[in-house]
Design an enzyme around this catalytic site. Structure first.
Site, PDB file in Angstrom:
ATOM      1  N   CYS A 176       0.835  -1.208   0.000  1.00 16.50           N
ATOM      2  CA  CYS A 176       0.000   0.000   0.000  1.00 16.50           C
ATOM      3  C   CYS A 176       0.869   1.256   0.000  1.00 16.50           C
ATOM      4  O   CYS A 176       1.518   1.537  -0.998  1.00 16.50           O
ATOM      5  CB  CYS A 176      -1.013  -0.057   1.127  1.00 16.50           C
ATOM      6  SG  CYS A 176      -2.499   0.876   0.726  1.00 16.50           S
ATOM      7  N   HIS A 203      -3.610  -5.258   0.239  1.00 17.28           N
ATOM      8  CA  HIS A 203      -3.051  -5.771   1.500  1.00 17.28           C
ATOM      9  C   HIS A 203      -3.123  -7.294   1.531  1.00 17.28           C
ATOM     10  O   HIS A 203      -4.108  -7.853   2.023  1.00 17.28           O
ATOM     11  CB  HIS A 203      -3.833  -5.222   2.693  1.00 17.28           C
ATOM     12  CG  HIS A 203      -3.672  -3.760   2.906  1.00 17.28           C
ATOM     13  ND1 HIS A 203      -2.799  -3.242   3.833  1.00 17.28           N
ATOM     14  CD2 HIS A 203      -4.267  -2.703   2.310  1.00 17.28           C
ATOM     15  CE1 HIS A 203      -2.860  -1.917   3.801  1.00 17.28           C
ATOM     16  NE2 HIS A 203      -3.746  -1.567   2.878  1.00 17.28           N
ATOM     17  N   GLU A 236      -1.724  -9.187   3.488  1.00 14.90           N
ATOM     18  CA  GLU A 236      -1.652  -9.687   4.870  1.00 14.90           C
ATOM     19  C   GLU A 236      -3.025  -9.976   5.478  1.00 14.90           C
ATOM     20  O   GLU A 236      -3.128 -10.706   6.461  1.00 14.90           O
ATOM     21  CB  GLU A 236      -0.878  -8.697   5.759  1.00 14.90           C
ATOM     22  CG  GLU A 236      -1.592  -7.395   6.117  1.00 14.90           C
ATOM     23  CD  GLU A 236      -1.408  -6.283   5.075  1.00 14.90           C
ATOM     24  OE1 GLU A 236      -1.091  -6.601   3.909  1.00 14.90           O
ATOM     25  OE2 GLU A 236      -1.594  -5.103   5.437  1.00 14.90           O
TER      26      GLU A 236
END
Ligand code: GLN
Length: 540
Positions: free
Chosen positions: A383, A509, A511
């Site tokens: 990001c 993202h 994650e």
């Protein structure tokens, strides 16, 4: 299974006892027995969601596939259960009141005085039951944020009391407390637990199961004493002993048969104990790994334990699946500059440039990226990390020395990162970013394509700014390739430097989408590159 069973998890004595981990672990054990399980979190603050809170206040802001900015505990739920959550899994007091006030304005309660009981409690109860009725889960585990006794959590506790009465055997309460060790007396003390349970009882709730958080194993005389004072069966006094990894907690609870106690209490057959094979394999890998992989995490919140929770966990999972111990180096982005980059980052196998907002710390991210690029260290930018990758490249390779993001410098002559078109008329800050899962088409042959092994992927987003397509040709000609693009809007989602070992920036993202049994492919690929980099260093 016919009726949904509802389990409430409350906490007492102190905060940060790990209600989220206990909820996720219990959920895991029930799921392993074949039940469809979800976990919900109620947060007793007035914000509509944590999207407007900074990490100092509330740690990481997690994002669900349907674009809800949520409490970080939802990340634990997904990582443990490998099941996606939605906006219905995280409710705040703000949302409860907003909904009740909207109904009042519409005239739904016409003629009536709107009150905490029954209107607020009814709205809380509706949100609990919604997960059972709308999604047909067998078990809904609801974690009540805060600590019993807080003014703010009273309406939730009252709702639990009412639901326990309404649902009878289909509902049970788990209360998590703390048993401190007093070093001077060489004793564990149960008094705080007794008081906390009394407080819950005063509010009309008798816990069915107690989970005692403790540093070391408690002897039977202590658990027996707690059972006696708290009206809880002795086998329903469970210990949650501090462990080096949260992923051991399901096994600790299983050894004490917490899932069996739950099943018996809600009237379900117990059946054979699940093996938890995949879970145990993961933990075995963690303990047997001997070699380490050194990853640097560059961000401005590294001193906060929870600010990059999902990134930490994704790195850990990827390291374990690659048979390595993760040696995570936290590097504060405000402390890096061109002069000290080599000493701060030189020994690392891989570097991750963290997401974020605003100007603070970006200069350090540029310095870290320049060093990583020039020294060919595998690097993943997420990001804002990806946006900084683009800016650094523009400045130092394209020669656009004043290139920037308009988030950082509004009047930059070269806005290589710019506010998205759809954001230009946004005035409200809450829930107005580009949020949730979007499609991305990957370029065949790119490192990112190889990581995922397919052309079409979906990942979650949380941003307002974006790669400026007016500069795309210049970047591509110089060597930075846009290898992932949204098929509908043409927004650039992934950039890469193909001539480097592994240098990838993603606007999304990854994650948020990495679980214990299903680690994210991009993190896996990044980790492999970091490990290979380690090897080649040794060979030199
Ligand atoms: N601040 C940047 C944006 O809004 C990046 C956001 C992030 O890193 N999550 O686009």
């Amino acid at each position: 299974m016919t009726d949904t069973k509802y389990i409430f998890v409350t906490g007492g004595v102190v905060s940060s006892l790990g209600k989220g981990i206990v909820s996720a672990s219990l959920g895991k054990l029930l799921q392993a027995r074949g039940y469809k399980v979800t976990i919900q979190k109620f947060d007793p603050y007035i914000n509509i969601d944590p999207g407007t809170l900074n990490p100092y206040e509330h740690g990481e802001c997690y994002v669900t596939v349907d674009g809800h900015e949520a409490d970080l505990d939802l990340g634990h739920y997904e990582r443990f259960l490998n099941v996606q959550t939605t906006k219905d899994n995280n409710i705040t007091t703000g949302r409860v009141y907003q909904s009740v006030i909207n109904k009042e304005r519409k005239g739904d309660y016409l003629g009536k005085t709107v009150q905490v009981i029954p209107h607020i409690t009814d709205e809380i109860k509706r949100n609990v039951k919604l997960l059972g009725s709308k999604y047909k889960f067998d078990f809904v585990i609801t974690e009540i944020g805060g600590t019993v006794g807080d003014i703010e959590s009273l309406p939730y506790i009252e709702s639990v009391r009412q639901l326990k009465w309404e649902l009878g055997k289909n509902c049970l309460c788990v209360h998590l407390t703390y048993v401190p060790y007093i070093a001077a007396a060489k004793e564990y003390k149960t008094k705080p637990t007794q008081h906390s349970v009394k407080q819950l009882q005063e509010l009309g709730i008798q816990p069915d199961i107690l989970v005692l958080r403790t540093e070391r194993e408690l002897n039977q005389s202590i658990t027996r004493k707690v059972a006696l004072f708290c009206n809880v069966a002795e086998d329903a006094v469970i210990q949650s002993i501090d462990r080096p990894t949260i992923y051991e907690v399901p096994l600790i609870l299983q050894r004490q048969k917490m899932d069996e106690i739950v099943l018996r209490k809600v009237g379900l057959e117990v059946g054979p104990t699940p093996e938890m094979k995949q879970w145990k394999e993961f933990l075995d890998k963690k303990t047997t790994a001997t070699e380490t992989v050194r990853i640097g995490l560059v961000g401005k919140y590294v001193e906060l334990q929870d600010a990059y929770k999902s990134i930490d966990e994704s790195l850990l999972q990827a390291a374990i699946y690659n048979n390595r111990k993760l040696d995570l180096h936290l590097v504060h982005s405000e402390k890096i500059n061109d002069q000290n980059a080599a000493s701060l980052l030189g020994g690392l196998d891989g570097i991750l440039i963290a997401p974020g907002f605003g100007q603070r710390g970006v200069a350090g991210k540029f310095a870290a990226l320049k060093y990583a690029r020039e020294n060919d260290i595998p690097t993943l930018g997420i990001c804002l990390g990806m946006q900084c990758m683009v800016i650094e490249y523009a400045r130092n390779v394209l020669g656009l020395t004043e290139a920037n993001s308009t988030e950082i410098e509004r009047t930059t002559p070269d806005p290589v990162i710019d506010l998205m078109e759809e954001q230009k008329n946004v005035t409200n800050m809450g829930a107005s970013m580009r949020l949730g899962a979007y499609d991305c088409t990957l370029l065949k042959g790119s490192k990112t394509y190889k990581a995922y092994g397919k052309e079409q992927i979906q990942e979650r987003h949380r941003h307002r700014f974006e790669f400026n397509n007016e500069y795309k040709d210049r970047f591509e000609a110089a060597g930075m390739k846009c290898v992932g693009v949204n098929p509908e809007t043409n927004l650039v989602e992934v950039v890469e430097l193909p001539d480097k070992k592994w240098f990838v920036g993603v606007q999304y993202h990854p994650e948020y989408n990495s679980t214990v049994v299903n680690p994210n492919p991009l993190f896996m690929s990044f980790m492999k590159a970091a490990i290979d980099n380690h090897k080649s260093e040794e060979q030199v």
